[in-house]
Scaffold this motif. Structure first.
Motif, PDB file in Angstrom:
ATOM      1  N   LEU A 205     -29.108 -17.238 -62.806  1.00  0.00           N
ATOM      2  CA  LEU A 205     -27.353 -16.880 -62.912  1.00  0.00           C
ATOM      3  C   LEU A 205     -27.905 -15.791 -64.295  1.00  0.00           C
ATOM      4  O   LEU A 205     -28.519 -15.662 -64.473  1.00  0.00           O
ATOM      5  CB  LEU A 205     -26.386 -17.541 -63.283  1.00  0.00           C
ATOM      6  N   ASP A 206     -26.844 -15.376 -64.398  1.00  0.00           N
ATOM      7  CA  ASP A 206     -26.173 -13.827 -65.431  1.00  0.00           C
ATOM      8  C   ASP A 206     -25.576 -14.837 -66.794  1.00  0.00           C
ATOM      9  O   ASP A 206     -24.617 -14.445 -67.046  1.00  0.00           O
ATOM     10  CB  ASP A 206     -25.502 -12.397 -65.295  1.00  0.00           C
ATOM     11  N   THR A 207     -26.600 -15.819 -67.378  1.00  0.00           N
ATOM     12  CA  THR A 207     -25.295 -16.248 -68.206  1.00  0.00           C
ATOM     13  C   THR A 207     -25.358 -15.372 -69.655  1.00  0.00           C
ATOM     14  O   THR A 207     -24.279 -15.784 -70.129  1.00  0.00           O
ATOM     15  CB  THR A 207     -27.355 -17.031 -68.876  1.00  0.00           C
ATOM     16  N   ALA A 208     -25.788 -14.579 -69.954  1.00  0.00           N
ATOM     17  CA  ALA A 208     -25.719 -13.971 -70.946  1.00  0.00           C
ATOM     18  C   ALA A 208     -23.943 -13.074 -70.577  1.00  0.00           C
ATOM     19  O   ALA A 208     -22.930 -14.041 -71.394  1.00  0.00           O
ATOM     20  CB  ALA A 208     -26.096 -12.476 -71.558  1.00  0.00           C
ATOM     21  N   ILE A 252     -17.464 -27.270 -68.107  1.00  0.00           N
ATOM     22  CA  ILE A 252     -16.923 -26.434 -66.896  1.00  0.00           C
ATOM     23  C   ILE A 252     -18.495 -26.494 -66.911  1.00  0.00           C
ATOM     24  O   ILE A 252     -19.798 -26.100 -67.616  1.00  0.00           O
ATOM     25  CB  ILE A 252     -16.853 -24.813 -67.425  1.00  0.00           C
ATOM     26  N   ASN A 253     -18.825 -26.093 -65.155  1.00  0.00           N
ATOM     27  CA  ASN A 253     -19.885 -25.674 -64.535  1.00  0.00           C
ATOM     28  C   ASN A 253     -20.417 -25.360 -64.162  1.00  0.00           C
ATOM     29  O   ASN A 253     -19.472 -25.074 -63.505  1.00  0.00           O
ATOM     30  CB  ASN A 253     -20.567 -27.269 -64.329  1.00  0.00           C
ATOM     31  N   PHE A 254     -21.730 -24.252 -63.863  1.00  0.00           N
ATOM     32  CA  PHE A 254     -21.801 -23.007 -62.498  1.00  0.00           C
ATOM     33  C   PHE A 254     -23.007 -23.298 -61.801  1.00  0.00           C
ATOM     34  O   PHE A 254     -24.336 -23.480 -63.211  1.00  0.00           O
ATOM     35  CB  PHE A 254     -21.823 -21.647 -63.364  1.00  0.00           C
ATOM     36  N   GLN A 255     -23.283 -23.345 -61.245  1.00  0.00           N
ATOM     37  CA  GLN A 255     -24.341 -23.723 -59.897  1.00  0.00           C
ATOM     38  C   GLN A 255     -25.013 -22.390 -59.293  1.00  0.00           C
ATOM     39  O   GLN A 255     -23.996 -22.293 -58.746  1.00  0.00           O
ATOM     40  CB  GLN A 255     -24.077 -24.983 -58.710  1.00  0.00           C
ATOM     41  N   PRO A 256     -25.962 -22.434 -59.767  1.00  0.00           N
ATOM     42  CA  PRO A 256     -26.170 -20.926 -58.562  1.00  0.00           C
ATOM     43  C   PRO A 256     -26.344 -20.905 -57.187  1.00  0.00           C
ATOM     44  O   PRO A 256     -26.562 -22.437 -56.739  1.00  0.00           O
ATOM     45  CB  PRO A 256     -27.684 -20.661 -59.718  1.00  0.00           C
ATOM     46  N   LEU A 257     -25.771 -20.330 -57.257  1.00  0.00           N
ATOM     47  CA  LEU A 257     -25.153 -19.945 -55.121  1.00  0.00           C
ATOM     48  C   LEU A 257     -26.999 -18.920 -54.886  1.00  0.00           C
ATOM     49  O   LEU A 257     -26.841 -18.344 -53.348  1.00  0.00           O
ATOM     50  CB  LEU A 257     -24.313 -19.932 -54.704  1.00  0.00           C
ATOM     51  N   GLY A 258     -27.306 -18.273 -55.667  1.00  0.00           N
ATOM     52  CA  GLY A 258     -28.107 -17.369 -55.023  1.00  0.00           C
ATOM     53  C   GLY A 258     -27.144 -15.487 -55.623  1.00  0.00           C
ATOM     54  O   GLY A 258     -26.116 -15.741 -54.798  1.00  0.00           O
TER      55      GLY A 258
END
Length: 334
Positions: A205-208, A252-258
């Motif tokens: 993901l674009d974590t920045a 807050i959690n982000f899971q990549p989906l592509g």
């Protein structure tokens, strides 16, 4: 672990003791692969400068102090800020899906147990992720052990299989509490913790960009990019000051989906006047409201937890989450 003598705290010692910072064990109720034992500031400057003589503050401990608890549970934990010993209880055995997304365990399937020592005994707070088949047996085991259940709810609008989150609280002898909790764990299929990888792989993901949108840096853990954020406020139960690492944090959690997309979930910790502001902010961003509830029976101020869910462009979701976060008096980003 015998109780230690409580020393009258000074302004400096209170600040050092309760400004628990750093990465969490798990990410609460939404970890919590780590939210539960997450870090952050959990006492305002006024509280640090003028400790309330009517309240007990947690006593400093070491990892060695908690080894009997770890042995009784058959699980090791991590000591946060020298005051909270947190043990992750991750459901790596379950394949849970919601709205076509298979959740990584770190998204919402991380329960925890957190211990803190006070002058009048040890406090246990936690959250168990259990299936519907396990829930009656877990309830009976907790009740038989004298461990209170303080909340029971779900974190997802649609889920397969059906999963429940059971919050718990108790005060007493640490070994007795650990053995009672072990009896509840024995009623589940929660597996032992796996050793963490030597290095966390990057999250796709674009974590920045996500961090810029939320105004703070997150942590990559188990394929999830997560944030654990304490309130800029002291919390107590009328007798004990409660460190944020007991589970009083926003997750807050982000899971990549592509393709730069992510599923996002977690929960905001709020006081009553903040609740409607958070709901309106989330809905303006197209983020679904899942649950609104309490986790404790006697916290001061009264805290509410609001769970949410969405799947879209990750940075866009982070921008939509920022107004909701800002409405909750979060601790300043470190």
């Amino acid at each position: 672990m015998p109780p230690r003598t409580l020393i009258k705290p000074t302004a400096g010692s209170v600040a050092a003791l309760l400004l628990v910072t750093g990465a969490g064990l798990l990410a609460a109720c939404g970890a919590r692969t780590s939210r539960a034992v997450g870090g952050g500031t959990d006492v305002v400057a006024a509280q640090a400068a003028f400790p309330d003589k009517h309240l007990q503050y947690p006593v400093r401990t070491t990892d060695a102090d908690w080894q009997p608890v770890a042995a009784a549970l058959g699980r090791t934990g991590t000591l946060a800020g020298s005051v909270v010993y947190g043990i992750p209880l991750l459901r790596t055995d379950l394949d849970v899906t919601t709205e076509g997304v298979t959740l990584k365990p770190g998204m919402l399937l991380g329960g925890y147990a957190a211990f803190a020592q006070y002058h009048d005994g040890t406090m246990l707070m936690g959250d168990l992720v259990v299936t519907e088949d396990e829930l009656p047996r877990v309830t009976d085991a907790l009740q038989a052990a004298g461990i209170d259940q303080t909340a029971l709810h779900k974190h997802l609008l649609q889920q397969s299989p059906p999963i429940w989150w059971a919050h718990l609280h108790a005060m007493g002898d640490p070994l007795k509490l650990a053995r009672g909790l072990k009896s509840a764990l024995n009623a589940t299929a929660i597996p032992p913790a796996s050793p963490p990888p030597a290095t966390e792989p990057p999250v796709d993901l674009d974590t920045a960009g996500i961090s810029r949108a939320l105004g703070r840096k997150g942590t990559a853990e188990g394929g999830i990019y997560r944030f654990t954020i304490a309130r800029h406020q002291s919390v107590d139960d009328g007798t004990h000051v409660l460190p944020a690492a007991l589970g009083l944090t926003t997750g807050i959690n982000f899971q990549p989906l592509g393709g730069d997309k992510a599923a996002v979930d977690g929960d905001f910790v709020m006081t009553a006047p903040e609740v409607q502001h958070v709901i309106r902010a989330l809905r303006r961003g197209g983020i679904d409201i899942v649950e609104l509830h309490n986790h404790s029976l006697d916290d001061r101020p009264r805290l509410f937890y609001l769970h949410f869910w969405a799947a879209a462009d990750a940075v866009t979701l982070a921008r939509a989450l920022r107004p909701a976060l800002d409405a909750t008096a979060p601790a300043p980003a470190s």
